[in-house]
Design an enzyme around this catalytic site. Structure first.
Site, PDB file in Angstrom:
ATOM      1  N   ASP A   8       0.867  -1.171   0.000  1.00 15.09           N
ATOM      2  CA  ASP A   8       0.000   0.000   0.000  1.00 15.09           C
ATOM      3  C   ASP A   8       0.907   1.225   0.000  1.00 15.09           C
ATOM      4  OD1 ASP A   8       0.920   0.243   2.616  1.00 15.09           O
ATOM      5  OD2 ASP A   8      -1.054   0.061   3.540  1.00 15.09           O
ATOM      6  N   GLU A   9       0.304   2.424   0.076  1.00 14.34           N
ATOM      7  CA  GLU A   9       1.114   3.643  -0.006  1.00 14.34           C
ATOM      8  C   GLU A   9       2.051   3.811   1.187  1.00 14.34           C
ATOM      9  OE1 GLU A   9      -2.726   4.666   2.037  1.00 14.34           O
ATOM     10  OE2 GLU A   9      -2.212   3.535   0.234  1.00 14.34           O
ATOM     11  N   CYS A  66       3.136  -3.328   4.091  1.00 16.79           N
ATOM     12  CA  CYS A  66       2.295  -2.179   4.411  1.00 16.79           C
ATOM     13  C   CYS A  66       2.943  -1.494   5.604  1.00 16.79           C
ATOM     14  CB  CYS A  66       0.845  -2.600   4.679  1.00 16.79           C
ATOM     15  SG  CYS A  66       0.588  -3.680   6.098  1.00 16.79           S
ATOM     16  N   GLY A  67       2.208  -0.711   6.340  1.00 18.96           N
ATOM     17  CA  GLY A  67       2.794  -0.022   7.486  1.00 18.96           C
ATOM     18  C   GLY A  67       3.323  -0.977   8.537  1.00 18.96           C
ATOM     19  N   THR A  68       2.522  -2.002   8.873  1.00 18.63           N
ATOM     20  CA  THR A  68       2.927  -2.962   9.904  1.00 18.63           C
ATOM     21  C   THR A  68       3.065  -4.394   9.399  1.00 18.63           C
ATOM     22  OG1 THR A  68       0.658  -3.491  10.537  1.00 18.63           O
ATOM     23  CG2 THR A  68       1.730  -1.637  11.705  1.00 18.63           C
ATOM     24  N   ILE A  70       0.640  -6.364   9.346  1.00 16.71           N
ATOM     25  CA  ILE A  70      -0.441  -7.094  10.006  1.00 16.71           C
ATOM     26  C   ILE A  70      -1.701  -7.143   9.145  1.00 16.71           C
ATOM     27  CG2 ILE A  70      -1.963  -7.150  12.022  1.00 16.71           C
ATOM     28  CD1 ILE A  70       0.417  -5.790  13.566  1.00 16.71           C
ATOM     29  N   GLY A  71      -2.137  -5.998   8.653  1.00 11.30           N
ATOM     30  CA  GLY A  71      -3.351  -5.959   7.841  1.00 11.30           C
ATOM     31  C   GLY A  71      -3.226  -6.797   6.582  1.00 11.30           C
ATOM     32  N   ASN A 100       5.452 -23.838   8.941  1.00  7.56           N
ATOM     33  CA  ASN A 100       4.076 -23.513   8.563  1.00  7.56           C
ATOM     34  C   ASN A 100       3.819 -23.512   7.068  1.00  7.56           C
ATOM     35  OD1 ASN A 100       4.699 -21.428  11.169  1.00  7.56           O
ATOM     36  ND2 ASN A 100       3.074 -22.932  11.363  1.00  7.56           N
ATOM     37  N   LYS A 137       0.316 -30.760  11.444  1.00 10.67           N
ATOM     38  CA  LYS A 137      -0.275 -29.489  11.875  1.00 10.67           C
ATOM     39  C   LYS A 137      -0.736 -28.670  10.672  1.00 10.67           C
ATOM     40  CE  LYS A 137       2.815 -29.706  15.771  1.00 10.67           C
ATOM     41  NZ  LYS A 137       4.104 -29.308  16.276  1.00 10.67           N
TER      42      LYS A 137
END
Length: 153
Positions: A8-9, A66-68, A70-71, A100, A137
């Protein structure tokens, strides 16, 4: 290896640095899914586009920033068959692949610096799923995902 990459920006600069880093690797080909410089986007749209392309088998792996981070990870994980992980340290980058079998790595420009991001990309790209004790798993994650999506339709 074919990589889908997007941002993203808030993370355009980091994405550009990662793409420059990937250009130096002959065995890596990538496609930029956006955002373009100065473009304001909803990060879920970019995350979904990258995750959908990876899930469809068009790309082996994806990188989202992105910024973190997370999103992007939350949204990418909504796509059936995708396992996306936030990787901000070497151990997480390694284990996201080895334990994973994550196909998408997510990072935050506001969280880590450029050199660490490039280092983590190298670790992540250099790792494969180890199987072993992690295989049941990951298989269970896939079973639960199938159950959920069958009931959600």
């Amino acid at each position: 290896m074919k990589i889908a990459i997007g941002c993203d920006e808030a993370a355009y600069s980091l994405k550009v640095e990662i793409m420059e880093h990937l250009k130096k690797k002959e065995e890596i080909k990538y496609k930029d899914f956006g955002a373009a410089q100065g473009e304001v986007v909803l990060y879920p749209d970019i995350a979904y586009a990258v995750a959908d392309a990876v899930a469809a088998g068009e790309y082996e792996r994806g990188i989202l920033v992105c910024g973190t981070g997370i999103g992007m990870a939350i949204c990418a994980n909504k796509v059936p068959g995708i396992r996306a992980a936030v990787c901000h340290d070497p151990f997480s980058a390694e284990r996201s692949r080895k334990s994973n079998n994550a196909q998408i790595m997510c990072m935050g420009e506001r969280v880590i610096g450029v050199e660490l991001a490039k280092y983590l990309v190298d670790i992540w790209l250099g790792c494969d799923f180890a199987g072993g004790g992690s295989a049941p798993k990951v298989q269970r994650i896939e079973e639960l995902e199938r159950q959920h999506f069958i009931h959600a339709r």
